[in-house]
Design a protein around this motif. Sequence first.
Motif, PDB file in Angstrom:
ATOM      1  N   THR A  94      70.576  -1.200 -44.046  1.00  0.00           N
ATOM      2  CA  THR A  94      69.149  -1.253 -44.242  1.00  0.00           C
ATOM      3  C   THR A  94      68.400  -0.408 -43.289  1.00  0.00           C
ATOM      4  O   THR A  94      67.254   0.142 -43.629  1.00  0.00           O
ATOM      5  CB  THR A  94      68.432  -2.717 -44.108  1.00  0.00           C
TER       6      THR A  94
ATOM      7  N   LYS B  31      70.056   1.205 -49.860  1.00  0.00           N
ATOM      8  CA  LYS B  31      69.236  -0.069 -49.353  1.00  0.00           C
ATOM      9  C   LYS B  31      68.403   0.152 -48.187  1.00  0.00           C
ATOM     10  O   LYS B  31      67.911  -0.787 -47.571  1.00  0.00           O
ATOM     11  CB  LYS B  31      70.274  -1.259 -49.014  1.00  0.00           C
TER      12      LYS B  31
ATOM     13  N   LYS C 105      65.542   1.154 -45.672  1.00  0.00           N
ATOM     14  CA  LYS C 105      64.251   1.019 -45.877  1.00  0.00           C
ATOM     15  C   LYS C 105      63.360   1.553 -44.705  1.00  0.00           C
ATOM     16  O   LYS C 105      63.930   1.630 -43.513  1.00  0.00           O
ATOM     17  CB  LYS C 105      64.131  -0.463 -46.247  1.00  0.00           C
TER      18      LYS C 105
ATOM     19  N   CYS D 200      67.235   5.632 -52.373  1.00  0.00           N
ATOM     20  CA  CYS D 200      66.757   5.005 -51.363  1.00  0.00           C
ATOM     21  C   CYS D 200      65.321   4.649 -51.612  1.00  0.00           C
ATOM     22  O   CYS D 200      64.324   5.158 -50.971  1.00  0.00           O
ATOM     23  CB  CYS D 200      66.883   5.612 -49.910  1.00  0.00           C
TER      24      CYS D 200
ATOM     25  N   THR E  79      76.229  -4.116 -43.233  1.00  0.00           N
ATOM     26  CA  THR E  79      74.772  -4.138 -42.785  1.00  0.00           C
ATOM     27  C   THR E  79      74.314  -3.549 -41.799  1.00  0.00           C
ATOM     28  O   THR E  79      73.075  -3.203 -41.363  1.00  0.00           O
ATOM     29  CB  THR E  79      74.046  -5.660 -43.238  1.00  0.00           C
TER      30      THR E  79
ATOM     31  N   SER F 135      75.793  -1.446 -47.230  1.00  0.00           N
ATOM     32  CA  SER F 135      74.453  -2.203 -47.418  1.00  0.00           C
ATOM     33  C   SER F 135      73.535  -2.005 -46.507  1.00  0.00           C
ATOM     34  O   SER F 135      72.620  -2.796 -46.032  1.00  0.00           O
ATOM     35  CB  SER F 135      74.599  -3.650 -47.718  1.00  0.00           C
TER      36      SER F 135
END
Length: 302
Positions: free
Chosen positions: A239, A265, A267, A287, A217, A237
């Motif tokens: 973000t 993922k 954002k 995405c 992440t 993963s």
Amino acid sequence: NYCYTTMFKECTALTKAPELPATTLAKRCYDNMFQACANITKAPELPATTLADYCYYYMFNGCSGLTKASALPATTLANSCYYGMYQYCKSLTSAPKLPATTLANQCYGSMFYNCTNLTSINMQDGVTTIKYGAFYNCDSLTQITVPASVKSIEGSGSGGVFENCDNLVTVTFAKGSQLTTIGPRAFMDCTKLSKIQLPQSVTSIENSVFYNCENLTSINLPDNITTIGYNAFARTSLTTIKFPSKLTQINESNSSTKIPQFGNKLKGRIVIPASVSSIGQNAFDGCQGITEIWFESGSKLN
């Protein structure tokens, strides 16, 4: 040359290896000497310090009962020394110290390949390259420290250095790291790796380096990075991502499967540095959390 090559190959009833007192070895000495001797539990002492090409090549390959490896005192290695030496030694739990600082081609390559019970490794400062497949599928490794002297973590299409180490949680780069290149598939399928702090010296992340690190992440991308290979972060993963200011291209992901280059993922806002001249297909496919894409002033995108 070829002393003791394949001498005890597939002697499955052999439980004890003979002494090997030689300190100077010719080409291909001990090559595949104990291959598939599944009942040997302890490697003999290996005092040799002067090695020629292919010494110890696949020496204990397939010795599935081997639990203890010997010290390896040589500091200068010829071509392919130790290549595949302990491959498939599935009972081996710890690696010997690796003191060599002068390595020729393919030294240490696939050395502990598929040693599934290996829990610790001890790389000495002075090593400049970790060869491809060295710790492939060592799925009992939970943490590693990469010495500051390492400049390249190699990779290949047949196996990254730490590929499929699916219990690896912590990767530490020693203070003063000189690492510049992380080769193909280096950490591919390290599914428990959740974050990694790359040293500022890194300039290149090659193909599929973190592919399928599904719990990753968080990662920093040092400003010196100019190249990120295809699928480098696919199936992660992440973000958020901050692209390096010197990055010249954002490569495509796998065009046949349309897997997003940076996972799906991401954002919020994505900022494309002015230095980027091309963005490959499927880079941000799927995405749905991205809300803004900004291009820096003076963008070279063409």
